[in-house]
Scaffold this active site. Structure first.
Site, PDB file in Angstrom:
ATOM      1  N   SER A   1       0.827  -1.217   0.000  1.00 30.32           N
ATOM      2  CA  SER A   1       0.000   0.000   0.000  1.00 30.32           C
ATOM      3  C   SER A   1       0.857   1.261   0.000  1.00 30.32           C
ATOM      4  O   SER A   1       1.974   1.263   0.555  1.00 30.32           O
ATOM      5  CB  SER A   1      -0.875  -0.004   1.252  1.00 30.32           C
ATOM      6  OG  SER A   1      -1.457   1.258   1.436  1.00 30.32           O
TER       7      SER A   1
ATOM      8  N   TYR B   1      -1.990  -0.492  10.050  1.00 30.02           N
ATOM      9  CA  TYR B   1      -2.246  -0.998   8.697  1.00 30.02           C
ATOM     10  C   TYR B   1      -0.976  -0.882   7.857  1.00 30.02           C
ATOM     11  O   TYR B   1      -0.520  -1.845   7.238  1.00 30.02           O
ATOM     12  CB  TYR B   1      -3.399  -0.218   8.059  1.00 30.02           C
ATOM     13  CG  TYR B   1      -3.571  -0.488   6.582  1.00 30.02           C
ATOM     14  CD1 TYR B   1      -3.952  -1.751   6.129  1.00 30.02           C
ATOM     15  CD2 TYR B   1      -3.345   0.507   5.631  1.00 30.02           C
ATOM     16  CE1 TYR B   1      -4.093  -2.008   4.767  1.00 30.02           C
ATOM     17  CE2 TYR B   1      -3.495   0.260   4.279  1.00 30.02           C
ATOM     18  CZ  TYR B   1      -3.866  -0.999   3.848  1.00 30.02           C
ATOM     19  OH  TYR B   1      -4.002  -1.259   2.507  1.00 30.02           O
TER      20      TYR B   1
HETATM   21  N1  LIG Z   1      -8.469  -0.053  -2.493  1.00 29.60           N
HETATM   22  C1  LIG Z   1      -7.374   0.653  -2.227  1.00 29.60           C
HETATM   23  O1  LIG Z   1      -7.349   1.880  -2.408  1.00 29.60           O
HETATM   24  C2  LIG Z   1      -6.128  -0.026  -1.728  1.00 29.60           C
HETATM   25  C3  LIG Z   1      -4.976   0.774  -1.557  1.00 29.60           C
HETATM   26  C4  LIG Z   1      -3.811   0.165  -1.098  1.00 29.60           C
HETATM   27  C5  LIG Z   1      -3.775  -1.185  -0.833  1.00 29.60           C
HETATM   28  N2  LIG Z   1      -4.921  -1.933  -0.982  1.00 29.60           N
HETATM   29  C6  LIG Z   1      -4.827  -3.367  -0.678  1.00 29.60           C
HETATM   30  O2  LIG Z   1      -5.345  -4.094  -1.780  1.00 29.60           O
HETATM   31  C7  LIG Z   1      -5.973  -5.289  -1.326  1.00 29.60           C
HETATM   32  C8  LIG Z   1      -7.395  -5.351  -1.836  1.00 29.60           C
HETATM   33  O3  LIG Z   1      -8.081  -4.208  -1.354  1.00 29.60           O
HETATM   34  P1  LIG Z   1      -9.595  -3.874  -1.688  1.00 29.60           P
HETATM   35  O4  LIG Z   1      -9.695  -2.403  -1.823  1.00 29.60           O
HETATM   36  O5  LIG Z   1     -10.065  -4.770  -2.754  1.00 29.60           O
HETATM   37  O6  LIG Z   1     -10.265  -4.263  -0.281  1.00 29.60           O
HETATM   38  P2  LIG Z   1     -11.536  -5.188   0.041  1.00 29.60           P
HETATM   39  O7  LIG Z   1     -11.724  -5.084   1.519  1.00 29.60           O
HETATM   40  O8  LIG Z   1     -12.650  -4.824  -0.843  1.00 29.60           O
HETATM   41  O9  LIG Z   1     -11.011  -6.634  -0.346  1.00 29.60           O
HETATM   42  C9  LIG Z   1     -10.334  -7.491   0.544  1.00 29.60           C
HETATM   43  C10 LIG Z   1     -11.111  -8.797   0.590  1.00 29.60           C
HETATM   44  O10 LIG Z   1     -10.378  -9.704   1.403  1.00 29.60           O
HETATM   45  C11 LIG Z   1     -11.283 -10.386   2.250  1.00 29.60           C
HETATM   46  N3  LIG Z   1     -10.541 -10.763   3.458  1.00 29.60           N
HETATM   47  C12 LIG Z   1     -10.112  -9.947   4.439  1.00 29.60           C
HETATM   48  N4  LIG Z   1      -9.475 -10.659   5.383  1.00 29.60           N
HETATM   49  C13 LIG Z   1      -9.497 -11.943   4.970  1.00 29.60           C
HETATM   50  C14 LIG Z   1      -9.018 -13.166   5.515  1.00 29.60           C
HETATM   51  N5  LIG Z   1      -8.384 -13.184   6.696  1.00 29.60           N
HETATM   52  N6  LIG Z   1      -9.231 -14.314   4.829  1.00 29.60           N
HETATM   53  C15 LIG Z   1      -9.883 -14.302   3.633  1.00 29.60           C
HETATM   54  N7  LIG Z   1     -10.378 -13.190   3.085  1.00 29.60           N
HETATM   55  C16 LIG Z   1     -10.179 -12.017   3.737  1.00 29.60           C
HETATM   56  C17 LIG Z   1     -12.403  -9.422   2.519  1.00 29.60           C
HETATM   57  O11 LIG Z   1     -13.627 -10.106   2.822  1.00 29.60           O
HETATM   58  C18 LIG Z   1     -12.502  -8.649   1.211  1.00 29.60           C
HETATM   59  O12 LIG Z   1     -13.492  -9.186   0.368  1.00 29.60           O
HETATM   60  C19 LIG Z   1      -5.870  -5.263   0.192  1.00 29.60           C
HETATM   61  O13 LIG Z   1      -4.715  -5.994   0.558  1.00 29.60           O
HETATM   62  C20 LIG Z   1      -5.668  -3.798   0.513  1.00 29.60           C
HETATM   63  O14 LIG Z   1      -4.986  -3.621   1.734  1.00 29.60           O
HETATM   64  C21 LIG Z   1      -6.089  -1.373  -1.435  1.00 29.60           C
END
Ligand SMILES: NC(=O)c1ccc[n+]([C@@H]2O[C@H](COP(=O)([O-])OP(=O)(O)OC[C@H]3O[C@@H](n4cnc5c(N)ncnc54)[C@H](O)[C@@H]3O)[C@@H](O)[C@H]2O)c1
Length: 339
Positions: free
Chosen positions: A130, A155
């Site tokens: 991130s 985080y």
């Molecule tokens: N969206 C953003 O702007 C952004 C920015 C930086 C990093 N990220 C990273 O990208 C990745 C995806 O993010 P996103 O925006 O799609 O978030 P999101 O929360 O929509 O997707 C994450 C998914 O993982 C599942 N999950 C969480 N913990 C879990 C576990 N222990 N076992 C199984 N499933 C689990 C959740 O149910 C969710 O559906 C994450 O790692 C997030 O930290 C996202």
């Protein structure tokens, strides 16, 4: 490569859903894992899954990546040459109130994925890091050569920890790993906990929106299709070992082993107030703004240096905020019957 199964964790999440949909359209068989937790509206996760289940080559397991035995069962059933770990507890603000959720999913869960990859000869592990890892840094744009030892939320600390853990697995066991530092990803089927989503909802419903740091913030908003394109271009490009790595001048983003970390961001930070004005125009309604001070854990500006990504995969995100937000607002209105 297309007959080989790809594992996507967090497949019912925002980025996981879009990536999986695109990979299925490209013909890859995909196994998805998600625990469908209720961090935000679970209905949205089920709706995304409904879309994915329309594809015959999609196979889904509802399970927690923190459960090592269950993860091993999935790996024992199907070999995955490519693993894309997107499952994580996301959100900076939530980590202030619920730190333990980040330990379970982001540290224990990620360690389980690393171990499973080690025992099953995975050829490339791609995982979500991130932009939050840049924490208190003020040098802009944020470069993967910069030190990221000053996270301002747990985080961010877990995401930096993932990069370090991945390095040890690349070093000790030769697993090729690529970490992707995503910058504020937005788009249709997005995340209700993120500002662009709640702002849209509240402007449409005539409710007050909270503008932190009195609007004095900039974000490198990155459209979901650009993120997906970047990931797809990297899938069959595991990082190569580099015997000439300069240990006298090391960068945190590479080593002599098959280990790499990239920024994926739009490379064009947008002022929060311009972002709100764009949303107002697209929705056709003025926002009711409530100015508030900076929140703990937040950073003032994010701005991705993406030179490495351009150099290695010839890719630069292209979607402007006007185009990307237009797609989002259209989707939002359709999804919630707000037309
Ligand atoms: N969206 C953003 O702007 C952004 C920015 C930086 C990093 N990220 C990273 O990208 C990745 C995806 O993010 P996103 O925006 O799609 O978030 P999101 O929360 O929509 O997707 C994450 C998914 O993982 C599942 N999950 C969480 N913990 C879990 C576990 N222990 N076992 C199984 N499933 C689990 C959740 O149910 C969710 O559906 C994450 O790692 C997030 O930290 C996202």
């Amino acid at each position: 490569m297309k007959e080989q199964n790809i594992l996507v964790t967090g497949a019912a999440g925002f980025i996981g859903y879009h990536l999986t949909e695109r990979l299925l359209k490209l013909g890859y068989p995909i196994t998805g894992i998600d625990n469908l937790n209720d961090y935000y509206d679970v209905k949205l996760k089920y709706e995304r899954l409904n879309q994915l289940n329309k594809h015959s080559k999609f196979n889904f397991f509802q399970l927690d990546i923190a459960n090592y035995n269950k993860i091993l069962d999935v790996f024992n059933e199907t070999p995955f040459p490519i693993v894309i770990n997107l499952a994580a507890q996301a959100g900076v603000r939530y980590s202030i109130e619920n730190p333990m959720a980040y330990i379970d999913s982001n540290l224990v869960g990620f360690q389980n994925i690393l171990e499973a990859c080690r025992h099953h000869n995975t050829k490339h592990l791609i995982y979500a890091s991130s932009s939050s890892v840049y924490g208190a840094n003020i040098k802009l744009p944020f470069s993967t050569d910069d030190s990221v030892d000053h996270p301002v939320s747990l985080y961010a600390a877990t995401k930096k920890a993932n990069e370090l853990m991945a390095h040890t697995y690349s070093h000790l066991y030769g697993i090729p790993t690529t970490g992707l530092r995503f910058f504020t990803v937005y788009g249709p089927w997005g995340r209700p906990d993120m500002a662009y989503y709640s702002f849209t909802r509240d402007i449409i419903e005539g409710k007050e929106i909270k503008v932190f740091n009195h609007g004095n913030m900039k974000r490198d908003f990155t459209y979901i299709d650009d993120i997906v394109e970047g990931i797809i271009r990297l899938i069959n490009r595991p990082p190569k070992e580099n015997p000439n790595y300069d240990w006298s001048n090391p960068t945190p983003s590479a080593s002599n082993k098959s280990f790499k970390v990239y920024n994926i961001g739009n490379n064009k930070p947008v002022h929060l107030m311009d972002f709100i004005r764009t949303l107002e125009k697209l929705i056709g309604r003025k926002a009711n703004l409530k100015y508030l001070p900076m929140q703990p854990g937040d950073v003032k500006t994010t701005y991705a240096d993406i030179d490495e990504l351009k150099k290695d995969i010839g890719f630069t995100p292209t979607t402007s905020i006007e185009v990307g937000l237009k797609h989002f607002v259209e989707w939002y209105k359709m999804f919630y019957n707000k037309i």
